[in-house]
Design a protein around this motif. Structure first.
Motif, PDB file in Angstrom:
ATOM      1  N   ASP A 151      29.003  24.580  23.214  1.00 39.35           N
ATOM      2  CA  ASP A 151      30.133  23.711  22.895  1.00 39.35           C
ATOM      3  C   ASP A 151      30.672  24.137  21.528  1.00 39.35           C
ATOM      4  N   PRO A 152      31.975  24.386  21.389  1.00 35.86           N
ATOM      5  CA  PRO A 152      32.506  24.830  20.088  1.00 35.86           C
ATOM      6  C   PRO A 152      32.484  23.737  19.014  1.00 35.86           C
ATOM      7  N   ASP A 153      32.240  22.495  19.424  1.00 35.77           N
ATOM      8  CA  ASP A 153      32.226  21.367  18.483  1.00 35.77           C
ATOM      9  C   ASP A 153      30.819  21.175  17.917  1.00 35.77           C
ATOM     10  N   ILE A 154      30.339  22.180  17.164  1.00 36.41           N
ATOM     11  CA  ILE A 154      29.008  22.118  16.545  1.00 36.41           C
ATOM     12  C   ILE A 154      29.188  22.038  15.037  1.00 36.41           C
ATOM     13  N   TRP A 155      28.449  21.121  14.421  1.00 30.69           N
ATOM     14  CA  TRP A 155      28.539  20.890  12.976  1.00 30.69           C
ATOM     15  C   TRP A 155      28.136  22.141  12.208  1.00 30.69           C
ATOM     16  N   VAL A 156      28.868  22.430  11.133  1.00 28.62           N
ATOM     17  CA  VAL A 156      28.633  23.618  10.311  1.00 28.62           C
ATOM     18  C   VAL A 156      27.253  23.607   9.654  1.00 28.62           C
ATOM     19  N   GLY A 157      26.665  22.461   9.488  1.00 30.33           N
ATOM     20  CA  GLY A 157      25.339  22.360   8.887  1.00 30.33           C
ATOM     21  C   GLY A 157      24.272  23.125   9.663  1.00 30.33           C
ATOM     22  N   TRP A 158      24.492  23.313  10.961  1.00 35.73           N
ATOM     23  CA  TRP A 158      23.510  24.025  11.779  1.00 35.73           C
ATOM     24  C   TRP A 158      23.459  25.521  11.463  1.00 35.73           C
ATOM     25  N   SER A 159      24.416  26.025  10.710  1.00 32.11           N
ATOM     26  CA  SER A 159      24.348  27.430  10.280  1.00 32.11           C
ATOM     27  C   SER A 159      23.190  27.629   9.302  1.00 32.11           C
ATOM     28  N   HIS A 160      22.676  26.527   8.771  1.00 31.50           N
ATOM     29  CA  HIS A 160      21.534  26.576   7.853  1.00 31.50           C
ATOM     30  C   HIS A 160      20.287  27.135   8.538  1.00 31.50           C
ATOM     31  N   LEU A 161      20.238  27.094   9.864  1.00 30.96           N
ATOM     32  CA  LEU A 161      19.102  27.671  10.590  1.00 30.96           C
ATOM     33  C   LEU A 161      18.982  29.164  10.329  1.00 30.96           C
ATOM     34  N   LYS A 178      29.548  15.640   1.675  1.00 30.72           N
ATOM     35  CA  LYS A 178      30.342  14.810   2.583  1.00 30.72           C
ATOM     36  C   LYS A 178      31.648  15.487   3.002  1.00 30.72           C
ATOM     37  N   ALA A 179      32.163  16.393   2.168  1.00 27.66           N
ATOM     38  CA  ALA A 179      33.409  17.096   2.506  1.00 27.66           C
ATOM     39  C   ALA A 179      33.228  18.009   3.722  1.00 27.66           C
ATOM     40  N   HIS A 180      31.980  18.418   3.982  1.00 29.18           N
ATOM     41  CA  HIS A 180      31.704  19.306   5.112  1.00 29.18           C
ATOM     42  C   HIS A 180      31.032  18.564   6.268  1.00 29.18           C
ATOM     43  N   ALA A 181      31.053  17.241   6.211  1.00 30.69           N
ATOM     44  CA  ALA A 181      30.324  16.439   7.195  1.00 30.69           C
ATOM     45  C   ALA A 181      30.876  16.566   8.611  1.00 30.69           C
ATOM     46  N   GLU A 182      32.152  16.905   8.742  1.00 29.79           N
ATOM     47  CA  GLU A 182      32.739  17.000  10.086  1.00 29.79           C
ATOM     48  C   GLU A 182      33.368  18.366  10.343  1.00 29.79           C
ATOM     49  N   LYS A 238      26.816  17.914  17.565  1.00 29.20           N
ATOM     50  CA  LYS A 238      28.254  17.619  17.454  1.00 29.20           C
ATOM     51  C   LYS A 238      28.717  17.362  16.024  1.00 29.20           C
ATOM     52  N   CYS A 239      29.990  17.698  15.790  1.00 34.49           N
ATOM     53  CA  CYS A 239      30.602  17.438  14.476  1.00 34.49           C
ATOM     54  C   CYS A 239      30.706  15.946  14.202  1.00 34.49           C
ATOM     55  N   LYS A 240      31.019  15.178  15.236  1.00 37.00           N
ATOM     56  CA  LYS A 240      31.166  13.729  15.087  1.00 37.00           C
ATOM     57  C   LYS A 240      30.250  13.029  16.095  1.00 37.00           C
ATOM     58  N   PRO A 241      28.965  12.927  15.782  1.00 39.62           N
ATOM     59  CA  PRO A 241      28.060  12.263  16.731  1.00 39.62           C
ATOM     60  C   PRO A 241      28.325  10.762  16.766  1.00 39.62           C
ATOM     61  N   GLU A 242      28.124  10.187  17.934  1.00 38.28           N
ATOM     62  CA  GLU A 242      28.347   8.753  18.096  1.00 38.28           C
ATOM     63  C   GLU A 242      27.022   8.008  17.966  1.00 38.28           C
TER      64      GLU A 242
END
Length: 164
Positions: free
Chosen positions: A10-20, A30-34, A62-66
């Protein structure tokens, strides 16, 4: 496992996962939260890990998890999968970074995922009891002791056995 293609994710993956893959310094910003990730920048190994996490729980990426909440058993299962998919010798590092992303997501309010344990490296092995200084010194004088013992073989003792 077959080769994972970018189109499988899914292309809607949060950028934080690049930390892997490599350290992402703005993980808790917080500026990169979404902000979403650029999947073409990731290695095949990281894509495999993200694909398996997506199969287990797509909401976590997801970038915006519910309002995502996971229990400890679910996160343990994901961590086991992450360890299994990591390259040989890097399982500790990948699991540690995975949990750093989880912690940052918890801090940012992205989700509420308990951290069941923190992988820690094994302690350094203690030195072998068979290689301490005295044994090394002993190894150096062994030839001298053998020469001394050989020199005693030709001597006769003048004291009778009764004296001993």
């Amino acid at each position: 496992m077959a080769r994972v293609q970018i189109s499988d994710l899914d292309p809607d993956i949060w950028v934080g996962w690049s930390h892997l893959e490599k350290s992402y310094p703005k993980l808790s910003d917080k500026a990169h939260a979404e902000k979403s990730i650029n999947l073409s920048d990731l290695s095949v190994d990281t894509l495999k890990i993200l694909y398996q996490v997506q199969q287990k729980n797509p909401q976590i990426l997801k970038c915006k998890p519910e309002s995502l909440r996971l229990d400890k058993s679910a996160i343990r299962a994901i961590l086991l999968e992450v360890k299994h998919l990591a390259k040989t010798g890097s399982g500790f590092k990948v699991r540690r970074r995975f949990l750093e992303v989880i912690e940052a997501g918890n801090t940012l309010g992205r989700f509420d995922v308990p951290i069941p344990y923190v992988p820690a490296p094994l302690p350094a092995m203690p030195p072998s009891p068979f290689t301490h200084e005295n044994m090394e010194k002993r190894a150096k004088i062994t030839p001298l002791l053998e020469a001394f013992n050989q020199s005693l073989k030709g001597l006769r003792c003048s004291i009778g056995s009764q004296a001993w």
